[in-house]
Motif scaffolding. Structure first.
Motif, PDB file in Angstrom:
ATOM      1  N   GLN A  39      -0.029   4.922  -2.250  1.00  0.00           N
ATOM      2  CA  GLN A  39       1.277   4.959  -2.901  1.00  0.00           C
ATOM      3  C   GLN A  39       1.919   3.583  -2.799  1.00  0.00           C
ATOM      4  N   PRO A  41       5.128   0.942  -3.784  1.00  0.00           N
ATOM      5  CA  PRO A  41       6.584   1.102  -3.915  1.00  0.00           C
ATOM      6  C   PRO A  41       6.994   1.451  -5.340  1.00  0.00           C
ATOM      7  N   GLY A  42       7.785   2.490  -5.475  1.00  0.00           N
ATOM      8  CA  GLY A  42       8.281   2.891  -6.781  1.00  0.00           C
ATOM      9  C   GLY A  42       7.294   3.648  -7.639  1.00  0.00           C
ATOM     10  N   GLN A 113      -0.559   0.629   5.969  1.00  0.00           N
ATOM     11  CA  GLN A 113      -0.145  -0.331   4.941  1.00  0.00           C
ATOM     12  C   GLN A 113      -1.254  -1.333   4.656  1.00  0.00           C
TER      13      GLN A 113
END
Length: 118
Positions: A39, A41-42, A113
């Motif tokens: 996923q 960002p946004g 991340q």
């Protein structure tokens, strides 16, 4: 207690490689398909790669075909994602998931991340 835990994320330059690992416990690992999602960002979470319970069948998103490789070791209850030729657009939080089976739910890890940047 079910545990799904990712490791191996970090910062890498474009064109570089990174290997993510996922260790699972608390369920019958060799009866579950395993997947990696990501996923950014946004954006919505998307399926990156999946591997069948016995490891004989794999599936990849078009965006990572030829660059990423998913594998599993049912003796160690682990699944890995080898990521090569990384691009900035691969930057995202990567999640490991034990897919649901019959009436049983799937299990998510907490994510790791991955940042691809020069």
């Amino acid at each position: 207690q079910v545990q799904v835990k990712e490791s191996g994320g970090g910062l890498v330059q474009p064109g570089g490689s990174l290997k993510l690992s996922c260790a699972a416990s608390g369920f019958i690992f060799n009866m579950r398909a395993m997947s990696w999602y990501r996923q950014a960002p946004g954006k919505e979470r998307e399926l990156v790669a999946s591997i069948a319970s016995a490891g004989g069948s794999t599936n990849y998103a078009d965006s990572v075909k030829g660059r990423f490789t998913i594998s599993r070791d049912n003796a160690k209850n682990t699944v890995e994602l080898q990521m090569d030729s990384l691009k900035p657009e691969d930057t995202a939080v990567y999640y490991c998931k034990a897919e649901g089976r019959l009436s049983r739910p799937g299990y998510w890890g907490q994510g790791t991340q991955v940042t691809v940047s020069s």
